[in-house]
Design a protein around this motif. Sequence first.
Motif, mmCIF file in Angstrom:
data_model
loop_
_atom_site.group_PDB
_atom_site.id
_atom_site.type_symbol
_atom_site.label_atom_id
_atom_site.label_comp_id
_atom_site.label_asym_id
_atom_site.label_seq_id
_atom_site.Cartn_x
_atom_site.Cartn_y
_atom_site.Cartn_z
ATOM 1 N N ILE A 17 0.852 -1.190 0.000
ATOM 2 C CA ILE A 17 0.000 0.000 0.000
ATOM 3 C C ILE A 17 0.882 1.233 0.000
ATOM 4 O O ILE A 17 2.088 1.154 0.269
ATOM 5 C CB ILE A 17 -0.937 0.025 1.230
ATOM 6 N N ASN A 18 0.289 2.395 -0.289
ATOM 7 C CA ASN A 18 1.096 3.613 -0.294
ATOM 8 C C ASN A 18 1.165 4.204 1.119
ATOM 9 O O ASN A 18 0.316 3.916 1.973
ATOM 10 C CB ASN A 18 0.541 4.641 -1.297
ATOM 11 N N PRO A 19 2.174 5.018 1.393
ATOM 12 C CA PRO A 19 2.380 5.576 2.741
ATOM 13 C C PRO A 19 1.186 6.378 3.256
ATOM 14 O O PRO A 19 0.894 6.364 4.461
ATOM 15 C CB PRO A 19 3.622 6.456 2.566
ATOM 16 N N ARG A 20 0.518 7.091 2.363
ATOM 17 C CA ARG A 20 -0.631 7.886 2.807
ATOM 18 C C ARG A 20 -1.744 6.990 3.348
ATOM 19 O O ARG A 20 -2.331 7.279 4.390
ATOM 20 C CB ARG A 20 -1.147 8.733 1.639
ATOM 21 N N TYR A 21 -2.007 5.887 2.629
ATOM 22 C CA TYR A 21 -3.035 4.955 3.079
ATOM 23 C C TYR A 21 -2.622 4.319 4.405
ATOM 24 O O TYR A 21 -3.455 4.082 5.288
ATOM 25 C CB TYR A 21 -3.265 3.889 2.015
ATOM 26 N N LEU A 22 -1.318 4.066 4.564
ATOM 27 C CA LEU A 22 -0.819 3.494 5.807
ATOM 28 C C LEU A 22 -1.097 4.441 6.979
ATOM 29 O O LEU A 22 -1.517 4.000 8.055
ATOM 30 C CB LEU A 22 0.682 3.219 5.703
ATOM 31 N N ARG A 23 -0.901 5.734 6.770
ATOM 32 C CA ARG A 23 -1.163 6.701 7.829
ATOM 33 C C ARG A 23 -2.649 6.739 8.181
ATOM 34 O O ARG A 23 -3.023 6.894 9.351
ATOM 35 C CB ARG A 23 -0.674 8.091 7.391
ATOM 36 N N GLU A 24 -3.493 6.586 7.169
ATOM 37 C CA GLU A 24 -4.933 6.545 7.423
ATOM 38 C C GLU A 24 -5.292 5.317 8.258
ATOM 39 O O GLU A 24 -6.112 5.391 9.183
ATOM 40 C CB GLU A 24 -5.703 6.533 6.102
ATOM 41 N N LEU A 25 -4.661 4.189 7.925
ATOM 42 C CA LEU A 25 -4.897 2.968 8.692
ATOM 43 C C LEU A 25 -4.428 3.128 10.138
ATOM 44 O O LEU A 25 -5.069 2.622 11.067
ATOM 45 C CB LEU A 25 -4.170 1.782 8.045
ATOM 46 N N ALA A 26 -3.316 3.846 10.304
ATOM 47 C CA ALA A 26 -2.798 4.086 11.658
ATOM 48 C C ALA A 26 -3.780 4.939 12.450
ATOM 49 O O ALA A 26 -4.014 4.689 13.642
ATOM 50 C CB ALA A 26 -1.432 4.759 11.580
ATOM 51 N N ASN A 27 -4.361 5.946 11.807
ATOM 52 C CA ASN A 27 -5.345 6.804 12.484
ATOM 53 C C ASN A 27 -6.567 6.008 12.920
ATOM 54 O O ASN A 27 -7.177 6.296 13.956
ATOM 55 C CB ASN A 27 -5.765 7.948 11.567
ATOM 56 N N ASP A 28 -6.923 4.995 12.125
ATOM 57 C CA ASP A 28 -8.072 4.146 12.447
ATOM 58 C C ASP A 28 -7.677 2.942 13.294
ATOM 59 O O ASP A 28 -8.515 2.054 13.545
ATOM 60 C CB ASP A 28 -8.737 3.656 11.149
ATOM 61 N N GLU A 29 -6.389 2.915 13.720
ATOM 62 C CA GLU A 29 -5.850 1.835 14.558
ATOM 63 C C GLU A 29 -5.950 0.470 13.886
ATOM 64 O O GLU A 29 -6.080 -0.560 14.549
ATOM 65 C CB GLU A 29 -6.540 1.809 15.930
ATOM 66 N N LYS A 30 -5.868 0.473 12.569
ATOM 67 C CA LYS A 30 -5.858 -0.791 11.828
ATOM 68 C C LYS A 30 -4.432 -1.284 11.599
ATOM 69 O O LYS A 30 -4.217 -2.383 11.085
ATOM 70 C CB LYS A 30 -6.600 -0.627 10.500
ATOM 71 N N VAL A 31 -3.460 -0.473 11.948
ATOM 72 C CA VAL A 31 -2.062 -0.862 12.114
ATOM 73 C C VAL A 31 -1.587 -0.170 13.386
ATOM 74 O O VAL A 31 -2.186 0.818 13.817
ATOM 75 C CB VAL A 31 -1.170 -0.440 10.911
ATOM 76 N N LYS A 32 -0.510 -0.676 13.979
ATOM 77 C CA LYS A 32 -0.069 -0.120 15.260
ATOM 78 C C LYS A 32 1.156 0.778 15.074
ATOM 79 O O LYS A 32 2.256 0.301 14.797
ATOM 80 C CB LYS A 32 0.261 -1.236 16.244
ATOM 81 N N LYS A 33 0.928 2.072 15.243
ATOM 82 C CA LYS A 33 2.006 3.051 15.156
ATOM 83 C C LYS A 33 2.502 3.344 16.567
ATOM 84 O O LYS A 33 1.709 3.619 17.470
ATOM 85 C CB LYS A 33 1.501 4.328 14.485
ATOM 86 N N ILE A 34 3.824 3.315 16.762
ATOM 87 C CA ILE A 34 4.378 3.514 18.106
ATOM 88 C C ILE A 34 5.308 4.721 18.191
ATOM 89 O O ILE A 34 5.887 4.985 19.245
ATOM 90 C CB ILE A 34 5.129 2.246 18.574
ATOM 91 N N GLY A 35 5.465 5.419 17.096
ATOM 92 C CA GLY A 35 6.317 6.601 17.091
ATOM 93 C C GLY A 35 6.256 7.286 15.743
ATOM 94 O O GLY A 35 5.501 6.870 14.860
ATOM 95 N N THR A 36 7.036 8.330 15.579
ATOM 96 C CA THR A 36 7.068 9.042 14.308
ATOM 97 C C THR A 36 7.613 8.137 13.215
ATOM 98 O O THR A 36 8.795 7.787 13.203
ATOM 99 C CB THR A 36 7.946 10.306 14.418
ATOM 100 N N ASP A 37 6.702 7.714 12.335
ATOM 101 C CA ASP A 37 7.041 6.817 11.228
ATOM 102 C C ASP A 37 7.662 5.506 11.711
ATOM 103 O O ASP A 37 8.495 4.908 11.034
ATOM 104 C CB ASP A 37 7.979 7.506 10.237
ATOM 105 N N VAL A 38 7.250 5.065 12.897
ATOM 106 C CA VAL A 38 7.723 3.787 13.438
ATOM 107 C C VAL A 38 6.511 2.942 13.811
ATOM 108 O O VAL A 38 5.597 3.424 14.474
ATOM 109 C CB VAL A 38 8.623 3.983 14.676
ATOM 110 N N TYR A 39 6.524 1.669 13.383
ATOM 111 C CA TYR A 39 5.381 0.794 13.589
ATOM 112 C C TYR A 39 5.810 -0.523 14.225
ATOM 113 O O TYR A 39 6.959 -0.954 14.069
ATOM 114 C CB TYR A 39 4.691 0.496 12.251
ATOM 115 N N ASP A 40 4.871 -1.125 14.947
ATOM 116 C CA ASP A 40 5.063 -2.479 15.462
ATOM 117 C C ASP A 40 4.744 -3.437 14.310
ATOM 118 O O ASP A 40 3.598 -3.528 13.871
ATOM 119 C CB ASP A 40 4.123 -2.728 16.652
#
Length: 213
Positions: A17-40
């Motif tokens: 997926i593209n980075p923008r969509y990834l950020r949207e998923l992070a906002n919806d907690e569909k991926v786990k973001k743990i820091g600035t551009d850092v993910y679990d």
Amino acid sequence: MSNITISGARLSEILGINPRYLRELANDEKVKKIGTDVYDLTESIKRYIEYKTSDPKNSDEGTTAVELGDIFGLSERSIRELASKRIVIKIGTGSYDLKESAKNYIEYIKQDKLGEAGQEQLLKKQAERRVAELKLMEAEGKLHKADDIRDFIEDSLIAFRNATRNIPVKVAQALALENNEDRIKAILLSEIDQVLKNLSEYPKELLNGAENS
């Protein structure tokens, strides 16, 4: 075991997926973001797959390679390759077990990242050990800095040039008194041999290692 972290760019690549969509998923907690551009990594893949598989069209009858590839962000060919390794589970002709395949794929990605981390750590330790070995060799006089060797070579060439240019001055008087050809050659060879002998003598600081070994 500690969680494996990954950059947004790398996670986007893994999920297809593209980075923008990834950020949207992070906002919806569909991926786990743990820091600035850092993910679990593990949790993000788990959540993403759960999100993608929540579509009612994915029934217990199995999932096609195309659908599975869309969920994992992989090509149909990659899905078939994973199936040959028993990472994704085939339950029929062109049909895959979504739940088991998702679980295995998460573990596969996790182990792959751990393998990369382990390889990086191994290379780091090897480099540190090599540096320590070189420092020890230098301390024992078995290894010399490039600058020291270059200076020695330059000094030797200058000394050789000066010594050879001085040979005529040193032997001129002796040769003037000689008529014997063999004697003249012997005088010249003697001076040349002395110059070469002096050139072959290394300075004491470069010989320390050889004397101590």
